[in-house]
Design a protein around this motif. Structure first.
Motif, PDB file in Angstrom:
ATOM      1  N   VAL A  45       0.766  -1.132   0.009  1.00  0.00           N
ATOM      2  CA  VAL A  45      -0.033   0.057   0.078  1.00  0.00           C
ATOM      3  C   VAL A  45       0.908   1.278  -0.001  1.00  0.00           C
ATOM      4  O   VAL A  45       1.790   1.526   0.881  1.00  0.00           O
ATOM      5  CB  VAL A  45      -0.806   0.046   1.166  1.00  0.00           C
ATOM      6  CG1 VAL A  45      -2.099  -0.921   0.984  1.00  0.00           C
ATOM      7  CG2 VAL A  45      -0.467  -0.173   2.604  1.00  0.00           C
ATOM      8  N   HIS A  46       0.582   2.231  -0.940  1.00  0.00           N
ATOM      9  CA  HIS A  46       1.319   3.430  -1.028  1.00  0.00           C
ATOM     10  C   HIS A  46       0.842   4.441  -0.393  1.00  0.00           C
ATOM     11  O   HIS A  46      -0.690   4.615  -0.608  1.00  0.00           O
ATOM     12  CB  HIS A  46       1.463   3.737  -2.491  1.00  0.00           C
ATOM     13  CG  HIS A  46       1.955   5.361  -2.564  1.00  0.00           C
ATOM     14  ND1 HIS A  46       3.284   5.572  -2.401  1.00  0.00           N
ATOM     15  CD2 HIS A  46       1.438   6.428  -2.936  1.00  0.00           C
ATOM     16  CE1 HIS A  46       3.469   6.723  -2.728  1.00  0.00           C
ATOM     17  NE2 HIS A  46       2.354   7.542  -3.002  1.00  0.00           N
ATOM     18  N   VAL A  47       1.213   4.895   0.923  1.00  0.00           N
ATOM     19  CA  VAL A  47       0.201   5.851   1.832  1.00  0.00           C
ATOM     20  C   VAL A  47       0.890   7.193   1.664  1.00  0.00           C
ATOM     21  O   VAL A  47       1.889   7.460   1.807  1.00  0.00           O
ATOM     22  CB  VAL A  47      -0.051   5.326   3.214  1.00  0.00           C
ATOM     23  CG1 VAL A  47      -0.490   3.864   3.122  1.00  0.00           C
ATOM     24  CG2 VAL A  47       1.453   5.312   3.833  1.00  0.00           C
ATOM     25  N   HIS A  48      -0.236   8.289   2.000  1.00  0.00           N
ATOM     26  CA  HIS A  48      -0.036   9.490   2.061  1.00  0.00           C
ATOM     27  C   HIS A  48      -0.426   9.985   3.407  1.00  0.00           C
ATOM     28  O   HIS A  48      -1.810   9.421   3.593  1.00  0.00           O
ATOM     29  CB  HIS A  48      -0.640  10.429   1.004  1.00  0.00           C
ATOM     30  CG  HIS A  48       0.120  10.552  -0.180  1.00  0.00           C
ATOM     31  ND1 HIS A  48       0.863  11.595  -0.604  1.00  0.00           N
ATOM     32  CD2 HIS A  48       0.424   9.669  -1.147  1.00  0.00           C
ATOM     33  CE1 HIS A  48       1.444  11.620  -1.796  1.00  0.00           C
ATOM     34  NE2 HIS A  48       1.344  10.227  -2.234  1.00  0.00           N
ATOM     35  N   GLY A  49      -0.268  11.008   4.221  1.00  0.00           N
ATOM     36  CA  GLY A  49      -0.738  11.272   5.410  1.00  0.00           C
ATOM     37  C   GLY A  49      -1.793  12.425   4.995  1.00  0.00           C
ATOM     38  O   GLY A  49      -1.380  13.247   4.225  1.00  0.00           O
ATOM     39  N   VAL A  80       5.801   4.506   2.047  1.00  0.00           N
ATOM     40  CA  VAL A  80       5.350   5.782   2.560  1.00  0.00           C
ATOM     41  C   VAL A  80       5.683   6.871   1.177  1.00  0.00           C
ATOM     42  O   VAL A  80       6.565   6.253   0.753  1.00  0.00           O
ATOM     43  CB  VAL A  80       6.091   6.619   3.675  1.00  0.00           C
ATOM     44  CG1 VAL A  80       5.589   5.490   5.015  1.00  0.00           C
ATOM     45  CG2 VAL A  80       7.721   6.530   3.959  1.00  0.00           C
ATOM     46  N   SER A  81       4.855   7.835   1.306  1.00  0.00           N
ATOM     47  CA  SER A  81       5.085   8.959   0.027  1.00  0.00           C
ATOM     48  C   SER A  81       6.434   9.732   0.740  1.00  0.00           C
ATOM     49  O   SER A  81       6.380  10.368   1.921  1.00  0.00           O
ATOM     50  CB  SER A  81       4.121   9.648  -0.167  1.00  0.00           C
ATOM     51  OG  SER A  81       4.221  10.800  -1.014  1.00  0.00           O
ATOM     52  N   THR A  82       7.187  10.023  -0.415  1.00  0.00           N
ATOM     53  CA  THR A  82       8.107  11.153   0.145  1.00  0.00           C
ATOM     54  C   THR A  82       7.855  12.257  -1.116  1.00  0.00           C
ATOM     55  O   THR A  82       8.711  13.315  -0.754  1.00  0.00           O
ATOM     56  CB  THR A  82       9.713  10.981  -0.047  1.00  0.00           C
ATOM     57  OG1 THR A  82       9.988  10.677  -1.228  1.00  0.00           O
ATOM     58  CG2 THR A  82      10.111   9.792   1.151  1.00  0.00           C
ATOM     59  N   VAL A 220       1.919  -3.727 -11.012  1.00  0.00           N
ATOM     60  CA  VAL A 220       0.629  -2.762 -11.125  1.00  0.00           C
ATOM     61  C   VAL A 220       0.365  -2.023 -10.009  1.00  0.00           C
ATOM     62  O   VAL A 220       0.547  -2.378  -9.092  1.00  0.00           O
ATOM     63  CB  VAL A 220      -0.561  -3.684 -11.791  1.00  0.00           C
ATOM     64  CG1 VAL A 220      -1.721  -2.357 -11.733  1.00  0.00           C
ATOM     65  CG2 VAL A 220      -0.438  -4.002 -13.181  1.00  0.00           C
ATOM     66  N   ARG A 221       0.227  -0.540 -10.328  1.00  0.00           N
ATOM     67  CA  ARG A 221      -0.454   0.118  -9.179  1.00  0.00           C
ATOM     68  C   ARG A 221      -1.527   0.792  -9.588  1.00  0.00           C
ATOM     69  O   ARG A 221      -1.878   1.315 -10.695  1.00  0.00           O
ATOM     70  CB  ARG A 221       0.707   1.395  -8.924  1.00  0.00           C
ATOM     71  CG  ARG A 221      -0.073   2.345  -7.778  1.00  0.00           C
ATOM     72  CD  ARG A 221       1.241   3.353  -7.649  1.00  0.00           C
ATOM     73  NE  ARG A 221       0.699   4.677  -7.703  1.00  0.00           N
ATOM     74  CZ  ARG A 221       1.248   5.932  -7.175  1.00  0.00           C
ATOM     75  NH1 ARG A 221       2.420   5.572  -6.691  1.00  0.00           N
ATOM     76  NH2 ARG A 221       1.039   7.116  -7.398  1.00  0.00           N
ATOM     77  N   VAL A 222      -2.643   0.823  -8.796  1.00  0.00           N
ATOM     78  CA  VAL A 222      -4.021   1.178  -8.767  1.00  0.00           C
ATOM     79  C   VAL A 222      -4.429   1.807  -7.509  1.00  0.00           C
ATOM     80  O   VAL A 222      -3.718   1.958  -6.509  1.00  0.00           O
ATOM     81  CB  VAL A 222      -5.096   0.080  -9.097  1.00  0.00           C
ATOM     82  CG1 VAL A 222      -4.822  -0.479 -10.533  1.00  0.00           C
ATOM     83  CG2 VAL A 222      -5.117  -0.985  -8.286  1.00  0.00           C
ATOM     84  N   PHE A 224      -7.124   5.144  -5.920  1.00  0.00           N
ATOM     85  CA  PHE A 224      -7.643   6.601  -5.889  1.00  0.00           C
ATOM     86  C   PHE A 224      -6.559   7.897  -6.114  1.00  0.00           C
ATOM     87  O   PHE A 224      -7.009   8.636  -6.224  1.00  0.00           O
ATOM     88  CB  PHE A 224      -8.467   6.896  -4.558  1.00  0.00           C
ATOM     89  CG  PHE A 224      -9.665   6.029  -4.220  1.00  0.00           C
ATOM     90  CD1 PHE A 224     -10.422   5.435  -5.358  1.00  0.00           C
ATOM     91  CD2 PHE A 224     -10.602   5.901  -3.121  1.00  0.00           C
ATOM     92  CE1 PHE A 224     -11.440   4.690  -5.465  1.00  0.00           C
ATOM     93  CE2 PHE A 224     -11.659   5.307  -2.984  1.00  0.00           C
ATOM     94  CZ  PHE A 224     -12.222   4.579  -4.368  1.00  0.00           C
ATOM     95  N   GLU A 225      -5.319   7.621  -5.514  1.00  0.00           N
ATOM     96  CA  GLU A 225      -4.479   8.568  -5.852  1.00  0.00           C
ATOM     97  C   GLU A 225      -4.294   8.862  -7.316  1.00  0.00           C
ATOM     98  O   GLU A 225      -4.124   9.971  -7.742  1.00  0.00           O
ATOM     99  CB  GLU A 225      -3.040   8.281  -5.074  1.00  0.00           C
ATOM    100  CG  GLU A 225      -2.126   9.184  -5.531  1.00  0.00           C
ATOM    101  CD  GLU A 225      -0.769   8.928  -4.907  1.00  0.00           C
ATOM    102  OE1 GLU A 225      -0.617   8.347  -3.721  1.00  0.00           O
ATOM    103  OE2 GLU A 225       0.403   9.432  -5.144  1.00  0.00           O
ATOM    104  N   ASP A 226      -4.485   7.811  -8.188  1.00  0.00           N
ATOM    105  CA  ASP A 226      -4.128   7.965  -9.536  1.00  0.00           C
ATOM    106  C   ASP A 226      -5.390   8.089 -10.196  1.00  0.00           C
ATOM    107  O   ASP A 226      -5.407   8.691 -11.595  1.00  0.00           O
ATOM    108  CB  ASP A 226      -3.597   6.680 -10.111  1.00  0.00           C
ATOM    109  CG  ASP A 226      -2.136   6.638  -9.246  1.00  0.00           C
ATOM    110  OD1 ASP A 226      -1.720   7.658  -8.802  1.00  0.00           O
ATOM    111  OD2 ASP A 226      -1.673   5.614  -8.953  1.00  0.00           O
TER     112      ASP A 226
HETATM  113 ZN    ZN Z   1       1.890   9.348  -3.889  1.00  0.00          ZN
END
Ligand code: ZN
Ligand code: KMH
Length: 271
Positions: A45-49, A80-82, A220-222, A224-226
């Protein structure tokens, strides 16, 4: 073919509840979404705060809560996102990496981003790369345009970054490279032979590029961010619904979907 690693980009920094009513925002909501996505086949999971009012933040405490709550629910890899949000300082953006997450992103150059400019000074990129390496955080290189994959290769040659590389092609951001099959084929042609790659198609590009990656041996990345839609004019119900579709298409092509532990192995990460 290697199993498919699905990343769910759950929240991002730009999408609003007005655009997608089911966007997970709080750490509890993000942990629930991560659990549902893991059940549907996501290994990462790719996460943003976000603060509770939806404002993007790189606050370490917010990320600590996200990581802890996801961990309580499932074994999915937390990335985590940087990148954070446009306009944040490099120092702010790097904060969650000090929590030593399993994985973090590293954007490989500056680019127009809609009506904004997403700044990534080479000195900051170097600090990000060194910090992640020192803390044992697996890097996913974010590549939004062709010059950035050239930079990845140049930095690899200079020894600023080290193999095995895992690269995410983010294709279709207005101002950056198009979300087309031709763009993906070019990007893939520029990768070192031992690198792994994933693709995040923006908006309507999400499904066709995901399908290509399944066939080509990428990942693959899917989420709501994208992309907030299931199909044209129809919002997706959840991040998990988007993950489920990719897992289903992959299985239809006889390509099995990787568990988090299998993904760790594929990416050369500690178990
Ligand atoms: Zn991101
Ligand atoms: N929010 C974008 C400006 C990342 O997470 O590493 C950058 C981004 C990249 O989302």
């Amino acid at each position: 073919m290697e199993k498919l690693i699905i990343t769910a980009a759950l929240t991002g920094a730009e999408v609003t509840r007005e655009q997608q009513p089911n966007l997970p925002i709080t750490p509890d909501e993000i942990a629930d979404a991560a659990f549902e996505c893991a059940k549907a086949g996501a290994a990462i999971v790719h996460v943003h705060g976000r603060y509770d009012d939806g404002t993007p933040t790189q606050d370490k405490e917010v990320y600590r809560q996200i990581i802890t709550k996801v961990r309580e629910r499932c074994d999915v890899i937390v990335q985590v996102s940087t990148g954070g949000a446009v306009g944040m300082t490099a120092q702010e953006r790097l904060a969650p990496v000090t929590l030593k997450p399993e994985m973090a992103t590293l954007s490989m150059g500056s680019v127009n981003f809609g009506n904004d400019v997403f700044m990534n000074h080479p000195d900051d990129m170097d600090i990000f790369a060194t910090t992640m390496k020192d803390l044992g955080v697996k890097i996913e290189y974010e590549v939004f345009d062709t010059g950035m994959i050239t930079t990845v290769n140049r930095w690899l040659k200079k020894g600023l970054i080290t193999a095995p590389l895992h690269v995410d092609f983010v294709l279709g951001i207005p101002g950056a490279m198009a979300g087309t099959p031709e763009a993906l084929m070019y990007m893939r042609s520029q990768l070192p032979a031992d690198a792994s790659w994933t693709v995040a198609g923006i908006g309507a590009a999400q499904l066709p590029l995901a399908t290509m990656a399944i066939i080509l041996g990428g990942h693959v990345r899917v989420g709501f961010e994208d992309n907030v839609y299931y199909r044209k004019g129809e919002l997706a119900n959840s991040n998990a619904q988007l993950v489920e579709r990719v897992a289903r298409i992959s299985r239809e092509h006889d390509r099995a979907v990787a568990t988090p532990d299998e993904a760790r192995k594929i990416l050369g990460m500690p178990a």
